[in-house]
Design an enzyme around this catalytic site. Sequence first.
Site, PDB file in Angstrom:
ATOM      1  CG  HIS A  14     -18.288 -10.281 -10.854  1.00 45.77           C
ATOM      2  ND1 HIS A  14     -18.654  -9.151 -10.117  1.00 45.77           N
ATOM      3  CD2 HIS A  14     -19.386 -10.255 -11.707  1.00 45.77           C
ATOM      4  CE1 HIS A  14     -19.656  -8.634 -10.433  1.00 45.77           C
ATOM      5  NE2 HIS A  14     -20.362  -9.208 -11.521  1.00 45.77           N
ATOM      6  CG  HIS A  16     -23.085 -11.959 -14.721  1.00 46.58           C
ATOM      7  ND1 HIS A  16     -24.391 -11.740 -13.614  1.00 46.58           N
ATOM      8  CD2 HIS A  16     -22.378 -10.823 -14.356  1.00 46.58           C
ATOM      9  CE1 HIS A  16     -23.801 -10.623 -12.771  1.00 46.58           C
ATOM     10  NE2 HIS A  16     -22.790 -10.190 -13.494  1.00 46.58           N
ATOM     11  CG  LEU A  17     -21.657 -18.954 -15.060  1.00 44.01           C
ATOM     12  CD1 LEU A  17     -21.246 -20.287 -14.293  1.00 44.01           C
ATOM     13  CD2 LEU A  17     -20.759 -19.009 -16.412  1.00 44.01           C
ATOM     14  NE  ARG A  18     -26.457 -13.302 -18.427  1.00 42.45           N
ATOM     15  CZ  ARG A  18     -26.544 -12.123 -17.716  1.00 42.45           C
ATOM     16  NH1 ARG A  18     -26.708 -11.984 -16.243  1.00 42.45           N
ATOM     17  NH2 ARG A  18     -25.835 -10.999 -18.388  1.00 42.45           N
ATOM     18  CE  LYS A  96     -22.771  -7.827  -7.311  1.00 43.64           C
ATOM     19  NZ  LYS A  96     -22.476  -8.284  -8.762  1.00 43.64           N
ATOM     20  CG  HIS A 133     -23.695  -3.155  -8.960  1.00 37.82           C
ATOM     21  ND1 HIS A 133     -23.443  -3.765 -10.200  1.00 37.82           N
ATOM     22  CD2 HIS A 133     -24.066  -1.993  -9.469  1.00 37.82           C
ATOM     23  CE1 HIS A 133     -23.899  -2.923 -11.306  1.00 37.82           C
ATOM     24  NE2 HIS A 133     -23.812  -1.845 -10.755  1.00 37.82           N
ATOM     25  CG  HIS A 168     -18.488  -4.120 -11.385  1.00 35.70           C
ATOM     26  ND1 HIS A 168     -18.904  -3.221 -10.953  1.00 35.70           N
ATOM     27  CD2 HIS A 168     -19.448  -5.093 -11.793  1.00 35.70           C
ATOM     28  CE1 HIS A 168     -20.267  -3.584 -10.681  1.00 35.70           C
ATOM     29  NE2 HIS A 168     -20.666  -4.823 -10.980  1.00 35.70           N
ATOM     30  CG  ASP A 241     -19.545  -7.610 -14.397  1.00 37.50           C
ATOM     31  OD1 ASP A 241     -20.635  -8.698 -14.122  1.00 37.50           O
ATOM     32  OD2 ASP A 241     -20.065  -6.520 -14.751  1.00 37.50           O
ATOM     33  CB  ALA A 257     -26.018  -3.070 -18.851  1.00 36.16           C
TER      34      ALA A 257
HETATM   35  O1  DOR Z   1     -23.348  -4.734 -17.234  1.00 37.44           O
HETATM   36  C1  DOR Z   1     -23.747  -5.454 -16.242  1.00 37.44           C
HETATM   37  N1  DOR Z   1     -24.355  -6.624 -16.459  1.00 37.44           N
HETATM   38  N2  DOR Z   1     -23.346  -5.106 -14.964  1.00 37.44           N
HETATM   39  C2  DOR Z   1     -23.805  -6.046 -14.210  1.00 37.44           C
HETATM   40  O2  DOR Z   1     -23.780  -5.605 -12.969  1.00 37.44           O
HETATM   41  C3  DOR Z   1     -24.641  -7.044 -14.324  1.00 37.44           C
HETATM   42  C4  DOR Z   1     -24.515  -7.467 -15.503  1.00 37.44           C
HETATM   43  C5  DOR Z   1     -25.524  -8.506 -15.988  1.00 37.44           C
HETATM   44  O3  DOR Z   1     -25.923  -9.449 -15.246  1.00 37.44           O
HETATM   45  O4  DOR Z   1     -26.007  -8.517 -17.277  1.00 37.44           O
HETATM   46 ZN    ZN Z   2     -21.906  -8.814 -12.529  1.00 37.70          ZN
END
Ligand code: DOR
Ligand code: ZN
Length: 336
Positions: A14, A16-18, A96, A133, A168, A241, A257
Amino acid sequence: MPQELTLPLPDDFHIHLRQGKDLANYANSAELQFGRVLAMPNTEPPINSPESVKKYKEEILAAAPSLEVLLTFKLNKNYEEQELLAMQKNGAVAAKYYPLGVTTNSQDGISKIEDMYPTIALMEKLNLVLCLHGEEPGAFCLDREKDFLKHLEKICKNFPKLRVVLEHVSSAEAVECVKNLPPNVAATVTVHHLILTLNDIVGDSLRPQNFCKPLPKLPKDKEAVRTAVFSGNKKFFLGTDSAPHSLEKKECLCGAAGVYSAPVAIPILIEEFEKENKLDLLSDFLSVFGSDFYQIPRQTKKVVYIKEKWQVPSTIDGAVPLRAGETLEWQRKIDV
Ligand code: DOR
Ligand code: ZN
């Protein structure tokens, strides 16, 4: 106490690579730590078609050629079987599900999971994993995960062969629920939910770098997550995450977040497993339980970590990492 530790090259189920200009940096940072990653689809625009799955995989590989990339797509509409097959062919192993508005880029999330049942039925048939999620929109922030569990239980009842991951996991109730569901239901565990509580966000000063969804909760919740992991339960495996946001996006009127943990995740995990005298269980958590659950070959490459202190920089790739400014004990040995 060991001074050197050989581990399988870790999987991160899990991350996030944007997208856009940030992608290359974040993919490079991931490549330094992991052999294989499951990339999340909440990019802008989202990954939700065979073409976008293919393009995203190519973009990640262009930046990080040694990374093995598994893809997800967003379950924000119903898909035809042909589309699911095409996404699978292009590298997607999971969908997802984001409830509406619960986290970063979930304004296109779903209000009623039952609306997705036609696609979920096809996913069960095609052996695609459903990543959840698990937070109930509108509930009090500390109750959102607990209040979502009824949906998880209902999905499992309706789709008994579907493989489901509660992402998570952050509450004692969710740990218990996953433990009690059949073996086709598992949970990813982040490094931050293993080490943080709400105190680390708002207990003394406000620490935006630790703010994420789901929120780190009470000490009893952290302890439940730790107990699940340190008991070697194969339903619980690493999904960091890691979710970088620029400093400006985190520290403003409406801060984003996400905890940026990829660069520090493995050194912190070694420390935590060492503290608990459970280093013998670390390899399974990093690369056995997850790959077995995802039905992919276990990692055969190894990596060596050495006990040598280093200070976590105040920013990495423009984002404040977890434990910024603090000293960590372990680091990856650079091959010479
Ligand atoms: O804190 C988080 N950031 N929780 C998530 O589920 C997504 C993630 C994000 O993509 O920034
Ligand atoms: Zn995530």
